[in-house]
Motif scaffolding. Structure first.
Motif, short mmCIF file in Angstrom:
data_model
loop_
_atom_site.label_atom_id
_atom_site.label_comp_id
_atom_site.label_asym_id
_atom_site.label_seq_id
_atom_site.Cartn_x
_atom_site.Cartn_y
_atom_site.Cartn_z
N ARG A 190 72.87 55.20 24.02
CA ARG A 190 73.28 55.42 25.25
C ARG A 190 74.55 56.45 25.21
NH1 ARG A 190 72.85 49.51 26.30
NH2 ARG A 190 71.39 49.03 28.03
N THR A 191 74.58 57.52 26.23
CA THR A 191 75.65 58.57 26.09
C THR A 191 76.34 58.65 27.45
OG1 THR A 191 74.09 60.10 26.65
CG2 THR A 191 74.66 59.65 24.25
N GLY A 192 77.35 59.35 27.63
CA GLY A 192 77.96 59.66 28.85
C GLY A 192 78.45 58.53 29.55
N LEU A 193 78.38 58.46 30.99
CA LEU A 193 78.67 57.39 31.80
C LEU A 193 78.17 56.16 31.51
CD1 LEU A 193 80.58 56.75 34.30
CD2 LEU A 193 78.71 57.67 35.76
N GLU A 194 76.71 56.15 31.26
CA GLU A 194 76.16 54.92 31.15
C GLU A 194 76.89 54.15 29.82
OE1 GLU A 194 71.83 52.79 30.07
OE2 GLU A 194 71.92 55.08 30.09
N ARG A 195 77.20 54.82 28.94
CA ARG A 195 77.48 53.98 27.60
C ARG A 195 78.98 53.67 27.96
NH1 ARG A 195 81.13 54.45 23.86
NH2 ARG A 195 81.76 56.29 24.58
N ALA A 196 79.80 54.64 28.84
CA ALA A 196 81.25 54.36 29.29
C ALA A 196 81.23 53.10 29.91
CB ALA A 196 81.95 55.41 29.74
N LEU A 197 80.32 52.72 30.92
CA LEU A 197 80.46 51.75 31.86
C LEU A 197 79.85 50.44 31.48
CD1 LEU A 197 79.20 53.44 35.23
CD2 LEU A 197 81.60 53.00 34.69
N LEU A 198 78.88 50.54 30.59
CA LEU A 198 78.16 49.37 29.96
C LEU A 198 79.01 49.05 28.83
CD1 LEU A 198 74.54 50.22 31.08
CD2 LEU A 198 76.29 48.90 32.30
N GLY A 199 79.24 50.07 28.04
CA GLY A 199 79.67 49.71 26.74
C GLY A 199 78.59 49.65 25.89
N SER A 200 78.73 49.09 24.55
CA SER A 200 77.76 49.04 23.64
C SER A 200 77.93 48.03 22.67
CB SER A 200 77.53 50.55 22.62
OG SER A 200 76.91 50.09 21.52
N VAL A 201 76.96 47.08 22.63
CA VAL A 201 77.17 45.84 21.72
C VAL A 201 77.29 46.07 20.07
CG1 VAL A 201 75.92 43.75 20.88
CG2 VAL A 201 75.62 44.26 23.17
N THR A 202 76.57 47.36 20.06
CA THR A 202 76.64 47.83 18.52
C THR A 202 78.14 48.31 18.42
OG1 THR A 202 74.35 48.60 18.63
CG2 THR A 202 75.88 49.61 16.80
N GLU A 203 78.62 49.15 19.06
CA GLU A 203 79.78 49.51 18.96
C GLU A 203 80.96 48.69 18.88
OE1 GLU A 203 80.83 52.77 21.43
OE2 GLU A 203 79.48 53.93 20.60
N ARG A 204 80.71 47.41 19.66
CA ARG A 204 81.90 46.25 19.67
C ARG A 204 81.87 45.80 18.44
NH1 ARG A 204 80.92 44.05 25.97
NH2 ARG A 204 81.31 46.18 27.02
N VAL A 205 80.56 45.47 18.02
CA VAL A 205 80.53 44.82 16.64
C VAL A 205 81.13 45.38 15.55
CG1 VAL A 205 78.71 43.95 14.94
CG2 VAL A 205 78.46 43.34 17.26
N LEU A 206 81.01 46.93 15.45
CA LEU A 206 81.30 47.76 14.56
C LEU A 206 82.86 47.75 14.41
CD1 LEU A 206 79.23 51.12 14.73
CD2 LEU A 206 79.10 49.01 13.41
N ARG A 207 83.55 47.65 15.55
CA ARG A 207 84.84 47.63 15.63
C ARG A 207 85.66 46.27 14.88
NH1 ARG A 207 85.26 48.93 21.81
NH2 ARG A 207 84.15 50.83 21.97
N ARG A 208 84.90 45.26 15.23
CA ARG A 208 85.61 43.82 14.98
C ARG A 208 84.87 43.33 13.66
NH1 ARG A 208 85.37 40.80 20.10
NH2 ARG A 208 86.44 38.89 18.83
N SER A 209 83.62 43.61 13.10
CA SER A 209 82.85 42.80 12.23
C SER A 209 83.46 43.05 10.85
CB SER A 209 81.68 43.37 11.91
OG SER A 209 80.97 42.78 10.85
N PRO A 210 83.87 41.79 10.16
CA PRO A 210 84.49 41.78 8.86
C PRO A 210 83.61 42.42 7.79
CG PRO A 210 84.27 39.46 9.37
CD PRO A 210 83.67 40.52 10.58
N ALA A 211 82.47 42.26 8.35
CA ALA A 211 81.24 42.72 6.90
C ALA A 211 80.85 44.19 7.31
CB ALA A 211 80.05 41.78 7.47
#
Length: 313
Positions: free
Chosen positions: A268-289
């Motif tokens: 996803r890109t643009g407004l859709e990604r900004a509004l809905l967020g991304s499970v993948t990006e949230r995992v990347l930010r916080r995953s210790p692995a």
């Protein structure tokens, strides 16, 4: 085995980028691939003179970044940096992510391996993340390692987690995870998170009894079928749980000693990604692995059917 001929390791000389080097070197060595080392600098950077002075990176420094312990675990192998084909490039630019993506495109890179500084909150919102932008825009899969990772990733992959949402994207992640697990001799966990529906109270709909155990059991059966059909060997665990996907994925990583997360992005890109967020990006930010991000709409590292048949033979 994954089809990897060129691995790109971008570095800004930070501790975060150094944490990713062992993985980049290990994967390049394992697949007999070229290792490209890229530094993006510029006169606007406070360490400009230092990075210019210390580039190309010396063999002694790279050996130090490899973080090889004095006593290796029996049965493990470490990359021979002297035998590894290494190409080093330094670019002056004010846009690191764009330069990394352009380099990956121009050099036909198969895999980008890079660290993430793990910024959170206002700092991340204002400055963004070079790694996240590369993950979104790179023409190939991206392997990320957090700056505070407490393991040497190149020699610590024994359990691989694949979050599944039953999309084509997650099926591609399963196929990549199979090849990665074979590379490391690791086990695979397939996880699906059943997200409870939310309805405003004005709807008058009672959702307290959903999802039922019957739904969870049905999902686990589907995961079992996927494990048998797509992976086809016994070292696979399947699990279904209920909750918020990013939180449940991260909880699973913490509670089950996961060494690597293989996850797909839907692009996803643009407004859709900004509004809905991304499970993948949230995992990347916080995953210790460390995380291996598969991009189904971009380059695949899976061996062709012909190559796979030859390997099996």
């Amino acid at each position: 085995m994954l089809n990897i001929q060129r691995v790109l390791f971008p570095t800004d000389f930070s501790d975060g980028s150094k944490r990713a080097f062992p993985q980049a070197a290990f994967l390049a060595d394992w697949h007999d691939a070229e290792l490209h080392i890229l530094n993006v600098t510029g006169r606007h950077r406070h360490d400009y003179k230092e990075t210019k002075k210390n580039f190309p990176i010396s063999p002694d420094t790279l050996t130090e970044w490899l973080r090889r312990p004095a006593q290796s675990v029996e049965g493990t192998t470490w990359p021979d940096l002297e035998a590894l084909p290494i190409e080093q490039s330094q670019i002056e630019a004010s846009t690191p992510a764009e330069s990394i993506v352009t380099y990956a495109d121009d050099k036909n890179i198969d895999l980008v391996v890079m660290g993430t500084h793990g910024r959170r909150g206002v700092d991340r919102m204002l400055f963004g993340s070079v790694t996240e932008e590369v993950v979104r825009r790179a023409p190939c899969p991206v392997f990320t390692v957090r700056a505070d990772a407490d393991k040497t990733p190149g020699q610590a992959v024994r359990r691989v987690l694949v979050p599944i949402d039953f999309s084509d994207a997650s099926e591609s992640a399963v196929q990549h995870a199979k090849e990665i697990a074979l590379t490391y001799g690791a086990e695979i966990d397939l996880l699906h998170v059943v997200e409870p529906p939310f309805y405003p109270s004005a709807y008058g709909i009672d959702t307290t009894t959903f999802p039922t155990q019957e739904v969870v059991d049905r999902v686990e059966k589907q995961l079992g079928d996927m494990a048998r059909e797509e992976i086809g060997y016994e070292h696979v665990m399947v699990s279904a749980t209920v909750g918020h996907p990013p939180s449940e994925i991260l909880n699973y990583v913490d509670e089950n000693e996961v060494d690597l997360v293989v996850i797909a992005t839907h692009g996803r890109t643009g407004l859709e990604r900004a509004l809905l967020g991304s499970v993948t990006e949230r995992v990347l930010r916080r995953s210790p692995a460390p995380a291996f991000v598969v991009k189904p709409t971009r380059k695949s590292l899976l061996p062709s059917a012909k190559t796979a048949a030859t390997q099996e033979t």
